[in-house]
Structure formats: C-alpha cells, structure tokens
Enzyme design. Structure first.
Site, PDB file in Angstrom:
ATOM      1  N   SER A 136      20.545   4.276  45.454  1.00  0.00           N
ATOM      2  CA  SER A 136      20.757   2.799  45.874  1.00  0.00           C
ATOM      3  C   SER A 136      21.157   2.063  44.848  1.00  0.00           C
ATOM      4  CB  SER A 136      19.238   2.371  45.481  1.00  0.00           C
ATOM      5  OG  SER A 136      18.988   1.013  45.959  1.00  0.00           O
ATOM      6  N   LYS A 162      22.498   3.502  49.689  1.00  0.00           N
ATOM      7  CA  LYS A 162      21.873   2.364  50.136  1.00  0.00           C
ATOM      8  C   LYS A 162      22.367   1.310  49.178  1.00  0.00           C
ATOM      9  CE  LYS A 162      17.314   1.447  49.136  1.00  0.00           C
ATOM     10  NZ  LYS A 162      15.559   1.373  49.436  1.00  0.00           N
ATOM     11  N   LYS A 164      22.211  -2.682  48.476  1.00  0.00           N
ATOM     12  CA  LYS A 164      21.529  -3.981  48.365  1.00  0.00           C
ATOM     13  C   LYS A 164      22.376  -5.205  49.123  1.00  0.00           C
ATOM     14  CE  LYS A 164      17.790  -2.335  46.377  1.00  0.00           C
ATOM     15  NZ  LYS A 164      16.347  -2.593  47.070  1.00  0.00           N
ATOM     16  N   ASP A 189      19.904  -2.704  52.598  1.00  0.00           N
ATOM     17  CA  ASP A 189      18.555  -3.144  52.300  1.00  0.00           C
ATOM     18  C   ASP A 189      18.279  -4.609  51.765  1.00  0.00           C
ATOM     19  OD1 ASP A 189      15.817  -3.555  51.379  1.00  0.00           O
ATOM     20  OD2 ASP A 189      15.896  -1.901  49.485  1.00  0.00           O
ATOM     21  N   GLU A 214      17.015  -2.094  56.056  1.00  0.00           N
ATOM     22  CA  GLU A 214      16.007  -2.129  55.628  1.00  0.00           C
ATOM     23  C   GLU A 214      15.510  -3.901  55.171  1.00  0.00           C
ATOM     24  OE1 GLU A 214      13.676  -0.308  51.621  1.00  0.00           O
ATOM     25  OE2 GLU A 214      15.628   0.680  52.381  1.00  0.00           O
ATOM     26  N   ASP A 239       9.899  -1.770  54.578  1.00  0.00           N
ATOM     27  CA  ASP A 239       9.478  -1.266  53.355  1.00  0.00           C
ATOM     28  C   ASP A 239       8.261  -2.263  53.128  1.00  0.00           C
ATOM     29  OD1 ASP A 239       9.126  -1.032  50.461  1.00  0.00           O
ATOM     30  OD2 ASP A 239      11.239  -1.351  50.207  1.00  0.00           O
ATOM     31  N   LYS A 263       6.610   4.168  50.344  1.00  0.00           N
ATOM     32  CA  LYS A 263       6.658   4.512  48.843  1.00  0.00           C
ATOM     33  C   LYS A 263       5.199   4.609  48.543  1.00  0.00           C
ATOM     34  CE  LYS A 263      10.578   1.398  47.984  1.00  0.00           C
ATOM     35  NZ  LYS A 263      10.809  -0.063  47.432  1.00  0.00           N
ATOM     36  N   GLY A 291      11.856   4.553  46.518  1.00  0.00           N
ATOM     37  CA  GLY A 291      11.707   4.704  45.030  1.00  0.00           C
ATOM     38  C   GLY A 291      11.305   3.253  44.263  1.00  0.00           C
TER      39      GLY A 291
END
Length: 369
Positions: A136, A162, A164, A189, A214, A239, A263, A291
């Site tokens: 990420s 991934k 952000k 995400d 996400e 999520d 998670k 995570g």
C-alpha cells in the site's frame, strides 16, 4: 484454561517514510502488545492496533485500552475457557469496540494453539506455506517519486499495488502508473474521501483496468456504494463498512460491493473473521486480507490467517521493513520472490524481542488472578 495474567507493552515505532491518506499523515505507529498467560504458564500474544485519532473508525488506542481494562478483561476473570470461539460470546455484552476485543481474542487463540502444541494455521482449512503479498502506497506530492517507489516495490517482488487517493489526487497518478506499468495489478483506496455527488468523476477510473476501488464513500453508505457499483464495471471493495458478518450480508443483499477487505481487528477477532470468509466463499465475493500498520505480531497473525487458499488476491501483508526501521520480533518478516513464508512455530509462530520491546515500549501488568 484459565487466564492468570495479562501484561501490556505500550509501543511506538517510527515509520521509515511518512504515510499519507485522505484522512491524515502518519509518521509513527502506536500499538500495544498484549501477553496473556494461562494457569500452566503458556503465553499468547496479541496486538492492539487502533490509530490515535478516530479518523479511520471510531475506536482509538486510548479508548480501546479503557474498554479492555474496565469491561473486557473483567469478563475473562475466573472464566474457564475451553475454546477461543467462546471469547466472542463472553464479549457480546460490550457493544462495538471490535479492535479492543480482537487484541484479547487473538491473543487467546495464540495461547490456545501453543497450549496444544499447534501452529495457528492448523485450525484453518486448506492452508499453504507461502503467501503472495501486495503493498500500500500513501499519497505522494511528487509523481516521479511515486513512480520510483512503485518501481522499487515491483523489483522487490510485490505482486499488487494499492494507491491511496482523494479528490484532486486520483486520475493523474493512476494514469501515470498505468502508462509505466500497464500490466501491474493496481487498485485504489479512497478511505471514504468521496460522496455520491462524485459518481461521474469516479466513473472515469473505469478505463484503467483497476482490480478494485476501495471504500470511496463513508462507512455507513451501503446504499450509495450500491448505486455506484451499479454504474461501474470495476469492483467496489468495502473496508470501513465491514465490522461483522451482518455487514457483509447487508452489503451483499444490496449489491454494495463485489469485494471485501477483511481486517481481523476491525471485525473483533478470528472467530468473526472465519464466519465472514465462509460467507464470502459461499456467495462468490472476493475476500482479501487488509492491514493496520501492524508490528510483526499482527503481521504474523495475518499470515497465519491468509494461509487459507480462499485468499487468492494479494493482501496488505508487507515485509517488516516496508514500514519500520526495525520490528519487535527476533526474526523480521521478509519477502522473497513476491511471497512471504508463513511462520511455522507454535501459535502465530514468532518470538518477541524483549530488547526491542523495552527500546520502543513501556511494560506494565494490567491483570493478575
């Protein structure tokens, strides 16, 4: 078994590189390592992972400490536990506070496995020894630096990236990544940074062959996510919405998503996580493991759980040196050829470094029977 003692290390680890998301910038991670000891002297290890600010979900590390001390630990007092699945029932009367519950529940799972001379993965079905992993990446102001980071991670063998994103930082970085890495398994995400009014803008991401988008909307926006999913060919992954099996059932019924970022701390522990995995398998939902900037303790737990063959999509289980200069384990978790080996010792399979714990943390006993 009877719980005879619970100890805690309050730890702070500095990050190698600051990590920025739509809701803030992280330069170090605070977490607690819990040591739960039974009447025979066996010891289980758990990790309390909430952030210090209530920006990811409502829980913070300080509120979780209070709930654990005042409400959860008393429920374990003088209770004979025959199986870790009973812990979720013991904690049922305490509403929410899933991460506080998970820190104790997962420690008891580790304790139970060690008490029976087993690896934790032996309690799951169809497991494997090597886990494909992803990485990420936080928001970067410099696109050249972003591409350099991704190049480094791809060279290290990470099988999925991934990114952000947030309003104003989405289409351009994705376009640049796709130009340089046309075949990279790529997802984004948003951490709830968008609203339903941004639907037409988000639809522009559809052309970049993303694995998923996400959490574009807020954590309670099941209906808005369903509306967006109906307009996209790209999978939506939830999520922050997912705190329990019931949330998965609601999301599936409404068509809110096609993927679940699971998670373990956010759903209260292993017992609920196992129910969610079974549901996703039954309904054909893609489920993968996320995570929380865990130390090696939480990372080892995730590896044990992600050893299940249903987890085909690389999760956020990076090597120890991805985030931290040094971990609190005797042996750090390392990536080799895009995969991480599942620890093979008893329980979660790792050994704490007391020297590093004392370097970065403060020890205290919080329960004695």
């Amino acid at each position: 078994m009877m719980i005879s003692r619970i100890e805690r290390y309050r730890v702070r680890l500095p990050l190698r590189i600051p990590f920025e998301t739509s809701y803030g910038r992280l330069t170090e991670k605070a977490f607690d390592i819990l040591l739960v000891t039974d009447e025979l002297g066996n010891q289980g290890i758990g990790e309390l992972v909430p952030f210090e600010q209530p920006d990811y979900i409502e829980e913070t590390i300080e509120t979780a400490r209070i709930i654990s001390q005042n409400h959860l630990i008393p429920l374990l007092t003088n209770k004979e536990i025959t199986h870790p699945k009973e812990v979720a029932d013991l904690f049922y009367e305490v509403k929410g506070n899933q991460m506080a519950k998970s820190s104790l529940e997962t420690a008891i799972w580790d304790l139970y496995a060690k008490r029976h001379n087993q690896s934790l993965k032996n309690y799951f079905n169809k497991t494997r020894l090597q886990i494909p992993v992803g990485v990420s990446i936080g928001i970067q102001t410099n696109l050249d630096e972003l591409l350099n980071q991704i190049t480094s991670y791809v060279e290290q063998g990470y099988q999925r990236v991934k990114l952000k994103i947030r309003p104003g930082y989405d289409l351009e970085p994705v376009q640049e990544i796709r130009r340089k890495f046309p075949n990279l398994a790529l997802m984004v995400d948003a951490n709830s940074a968008y609203a339903i009014e941004d639907m037409q803008h988000l639809k522009k991401l559809d052309i970049y062959d993303l694995a998923m988008i996400e959490q574009p909307f807020a954590a309670n926006d099941f209906l808005d996510h369903a509306q967006l999913q109906g307009e996209l060919k790209t999978k939506i992954c939830l999520d922050e919405n997912i705190r329990s099996l019931k949330d998965c059932e609601l999301a599936f019924s409404l068509g809110s998503c096609q993927s679940i970022n699971l998670k373990i701390p956010r759903v209260g522990g292993i017992t609920e996580a196992m129910k969610i995995v079974e549901f996703c398998q039954e309904k054909g939902l893609l489920v993968w493991l996320g995570g929380m900037f865990e130390s090696g303790v939480g990372r080892a737990l995730n590896l044990q759980f992600a050893s299940q063959k249903i987890f085909t999509f690389p999760g956020d289980i990076s090597a120890s040196d991805r985030y931290y200069y040094e971990d609190i384990l005797e042996q750090p978790i390392e990536i080799q050829h895009g995969e991480i080996h599942v620890p093979e010792g008893l329980g979660i399979g790792v050994t704490l470094s007391e020297k590093k714990l004392l370097k970065y943390g403060l020890h205290e006993t919080i329960f004695i029977r």
